[in-house]
Design an enzyme around this catalytic site. Structure first.
Site, mmCIF file in Angstrom:
data_model
loop_
_atom_site.group_PDB
_atom_site.id
_atom_site.type_symbol
_atom_site.label_atom_id
_atom_site.label_comp_id
_atom_site.label_asym_id
_atom_site.label_seq_id
_atom_site.Cartn_x
_atom_site.Cartn_y
_atom_site.Cartn_z
ATOM 1 N N ASP A 50 26.689 -21.016 41.002
ATOM 2 C CA ASP A 50 25.739 -20.293 42.089
ATOM 3 C C ASP A 50 25.937 -19.019 42.763
ATOM 4 O OD1 ASP A 50 24.373 -22.927 40.107
ATOM 5 O OD2 ASP A 50 24.940 -23.620 42.415
ATOM 6 N N PRO A 55 30.916 -22.204 35.874
ATOM 7 C CA PRO A 55 30.056 -21.346 35.765
ATOM 8 C C PRO A 55 29.086 -21.826 35.926
ATOM 9 C CG PRO A 55 31.641 -22.247 33.548
ATOM 10 C CD PRO A 55 32.630 -22.688 35.219
ATOM 11 N N SER A 56 27.949 -20.852 36.172
ATOM 12 C CA SER A 56 26.630 -21.430 36.578
ATOM 13 C C SER A 56 25.514 -20.955 36.024
ATOM 14 C CB SER A 56 26.372 -21.019 37.980
ATOM 15 O OG SER A 56 26.798 -19.773 38.103
ATOM 16 N N CYS A 57 26.174 -19.303 34.970
ATOM 17 C CA CYS A 57 24.770 -18.131 33.775
ATOM 18 C C CYS A 57 26.257 -17.517 33.396
ATOM 19 C CB CYS A 57 24.064 -17.853 34.957
ATOM 20 S SG CYS A 57 23.172 -16.674 33.664
ATOM 21 N N GLN A 71 28.010 -15.685 35.990
ATOM 22 C CA GLN A 71 27.772 -16.556 36.869
ATOM 23 C C GLN A 71 28.511 -17.228 37.574
ATOM 24 O OE1 GLN A 71 24.371 -17.960 38.747
ATOM 25 N NE2 GLN A 71 24.015 -16.359 39.880
#
Length: 348
Positions: free
Chosen positions: A33, A45-47, A30
């Site tokens: 967000d 990058p958020s995941c 991800q």
């Protein structure tokens, strides 16, 4: 693999997809967000799915035993939760994820693999008190402060494993034991580089709050240093500097093949400094402005680390008690010095 944007899509290239999945590298799942859904990379990058060696090393540090109840902070893809379920049973695993979409996808994957942990959508700093107390707590995101709820939801003797790092940078996995008095203490077990717990993101002020880069040196005081900016940028350097100067952060600009500019700022927006690296030079131009001399604070912090024998992460430890978060070297009785905001450190 879609070579234009770097994505690997299982339905289009199953062999490449499996190769990517089994590679010992993190896989971003991800960006921003979930706001960025286009091809290629977003901004932040958020995941991600962490690299397997990191997952297994953290689970090794967690050291679960049959019957243990575990709270995981950061469900992500659900893989880590599945491993915990396989080892302990579904009823002993609770996993908390702040992003409802990520949580729903993870829950579906887990169910498809016949794993059924309790998947909670919520603020990771709050843990999940309804099923407390826990024997083990593990975070798959980094923190700069261990949330008090995690401690209150852990049994005496419980172990908390979490990536921890200062604002400046550098990070390592802490393995902390909860004492009868409700304090934490333990060592760092290896370097790490995780996305920050969303509720603890740094949210640092922009450079424009300090100066207009186009007017640099902007009236700052100029000097020279023999400490190369290129010799203070390793992950362990950033950790040692950040622990000692907890409100300082850095940025890099004007990057060329053989030079760049390192910027230092304080979160109080009172001071800034720059140091210009040029390959092959024996000394480097420094400019400082404000009531603090941030470059000299950095030099003092780096030289302390050097004089301690250049300790790696495994010589550092962390205690969390009524003093706050205290980082130490070798033994808790040897705390790392901290410079109070506003201290003027001269090391010319």
């Amino acid at each position: 693999m879609n070579r234009q944007d770097g994505r690997v899509i299982r339905s289009e290239a199953p062999e490449s997809w499996w190769e990517a999945v089994w590679t010992d590298a993190p896989i971003t799942t991800q960006w921003d967000d979930g706001a960025y859904t286009g091809p290629g990379r977003g901004r932040t990058p958020s995941c991600s799915n962490s690299m397997p060696t990191m997952v297994f090393s953290m689970l090794s540090a967690l050291d679960v035993e049959a019957g243990h109840r575990v709270l995981e902070i950061g469900t992500g893809t659900g893989w880590n939760a599945a491993l915990l379920c396989h080892r302990l049973g579904d009823m002993n695993v609770v996993t908390v994820e702040v992003d409802a979409h990520i949580a729903a996808e993870a829950r579906a994957r887990l169910m498809a693999a016949d794993f059924h942990p309790k998947v909670i959508v919520g603020d990771g700093t709050r843990g999940y008190g309804k099923d407390a107390p826990y024997d083990r707590i593990i975070a798959t995101c980094s923190v700069g402060s261990i949330p008090v709820r995690w401690v209150s939801q852990a049994k005496p003797g419980a172990v908390i494993v979490a990536p921890w790092g200062p604002v400046y940078g550098g990070e390592a996995v802490a393995r902390l034991t909860v004492t009868e008095a409700g304090t934490l203490t333990g060592r760092f077990v290896g370097s790490s580089a995780f996305m920050r717990l969303r509720e603890q993101r740094r949210n640092l002020p922009p450079t424009s709050d300090f100066l207009d880069e186009n007017t640099w040196p902007a009236g700052g005081v100029e000097s020279r240093t023999t400490l190369s900016p290129d010799d203070v940028g390793e992950w362990i350097h950033m950790f040692a500097i950040g622990v000692q100067v907890p409100d300082m952060f850095c940025r890099v600009s004007d990057v060329r093949e053989d030079s760049y500019r390192l910027w230092l700022f304080d979160r109080g927006r009172t001071s800034w400094a720059s140091a210009d690296y040029v390959r092959g030079e024996a000394s480097f131009r420094v400019v400082q402005s404000g009531r603090r001399e941030l470059w000299h604070e950095l030099e003092t912090a780096w030289r302390w680390w050097y004089q301690q024998g250049q300790p790696d992460f495994d010589r550092f430890g962390l205690t969390v008690d009524d003093r706050g978060h205290v980082v130490w070297v070798d033994v808790p009785a040897n705390p790392v010095p901290r410079w109070a905001p506003g201290a003027r450190v001269r090391n010319h």
